[in-house]
Design an enzyme around this catalytic site. Sequence first.
Site, PDB file in Angstrom:
ATOM      1  CE  LYS A 259      -3.789  -1.991   2.764  1.00 39.25           C
ATOM      2  NZ  LYS A 259      -4.955  -1.751   1.901  1.00 39.25           N
ATOM      3  NE  ARG A 333     -10.774  -9.720  -2.177  1.00 46.74           N
ATOM      4  CZ  ARG A 333     -11.045  -8.759  -3.061  1.00 46.74           C
ATOM      5  NH1 ARG A 333     -11.272  -9.078  -4.328  1.00 46.74           N
ATOM      6  NH2 ARG A 333     -11.086  -7.496  -2.702  1.00 46.74           N
TER       7      ARG A 333
END
Length: 486
Positions: A259, A333
């Site tokens: 990130k 996920r």
Amino acid sequence: GLVLGVYSSEKDDGAAQFTSAGDAFDRLVSGKLRALLSLCGPPLKKGKTRIFHGLHQDFPSVVVVGLGKKNVGINEQENWNEGKENIRTAVAVGCRQMQDLEIPCVEVDPCGDAQAAAEGAVLGLHEYNELKQKKKPVVTPQLHGSAESQAWQKGVTYAEGQNLARYLMEAPANYITPIKFAEHIEQKLRTFSNVKVHIRPESWITTQEMGAFLSVAKGSAEPPIFLEIHYLGSANTDDSPLVFVGKGVTFDSGGISLKPSSGMDAMRADMGGAATVCSAIVTAAALNLPLNIIGLAPLCENMPSGKANKPGDVVRAKNGKTIQVDNTDAEGRLLLADALCYAHNFNARAIVNAATLTGAMDVALGSAATGVFTNSSWLWTHLYEASILTGDRVWRMPLFEHYTKQVTDCPLADVSNIGKYSRAGGACTAAAFLKEFVTASHWAHLDIAGVMSNKDEVPYLRKGMAGRPTRTLVEFAARLSQDTHN
């Protein structure tokens, strides 16, 4: 101190319209409060305050706060109970004013809804200052009068549940590691005889063949934990449970798909799903709700190292499906895929998962509501009706086949962990990915990325991690338990 509510005037004469507690106090001081308010200029607007000192020896300081119009209820346009929201906001503002005056004990006008008043007081005063030497003075809010003490206590319990989630999300990632998260929840549940907490180590996760979860965890020096909570509140312990699943990434660097450094510190709250569902179970236990709930939280860090997932790697989930990891920052996920497979072991009435899953959810709805993707209209209705009462709203999002095709059209594996059109419909393709690991007919995925933190949007929460939608999950569980009893 004393916090009293006053309604906006319906007439043009501007005379203050007190709550019953306000009226009683005004009589006690021979009408001085009403007289002083009328001398202070125009009537109080919603959420605005006036402070008076020396009116009564028991209450040296009195804060009067505007509640808006009287008898407002559900606002169809806003999808919430406006009266309850007005009370939460007004009481929070009033209590904070008392805190600024360094008044340690505050009695709060129930304003016609003691639960909402208690929520406003307890949520409004909360602030994470564990690690500061200089702390704000502690203020203890209590109910003014005794008429609604049960509703007040319920509101305190709801708010304390959300504050627990806020505490876990706000704490630095070196303080709330996977094991420390699990131990903190275990300690909160220790006093309940009908709760069992299992803190599952990496060896157990391996035997469960949770390859997707382990692939994320292996990038960090912190070992993963699978937290499993069993709350047996139903008279029949064999009743099908409600299963809550929460994403528990205690710090998310993005892994190899790193990130940007700006704002990365907020990723200490990437375990917001685990924080909200575990806090909801703590609250359900405190309320002694008559239903069974199982909580599942896969906990780990997502870090870049020589052992971390690489873009293009293929991992195998618990149900045997292979997953191409095209972006290592779409890691939540992967944890949830294995946890959802495991959730099917319990013959659940419903499976509800919560996760700070996608930046795309924040883009879609901002902080107005939690996005809900569900295969069950029954489940959606319960969640939606609960959110109207709590003011912590939900909004239904699509689970179209259109999105499924974008994750199953994958060159190397059964599914890809990102949609093939990259950013398009990112929250929807993430939900479609999760659906590949669900066979239950009542399942809902709550993407809480947009409601993770609060700047100033929710006036009764201070700036910081929000702990949303804990109260909505609790209210939903309470409604489900009533369903069972009827």
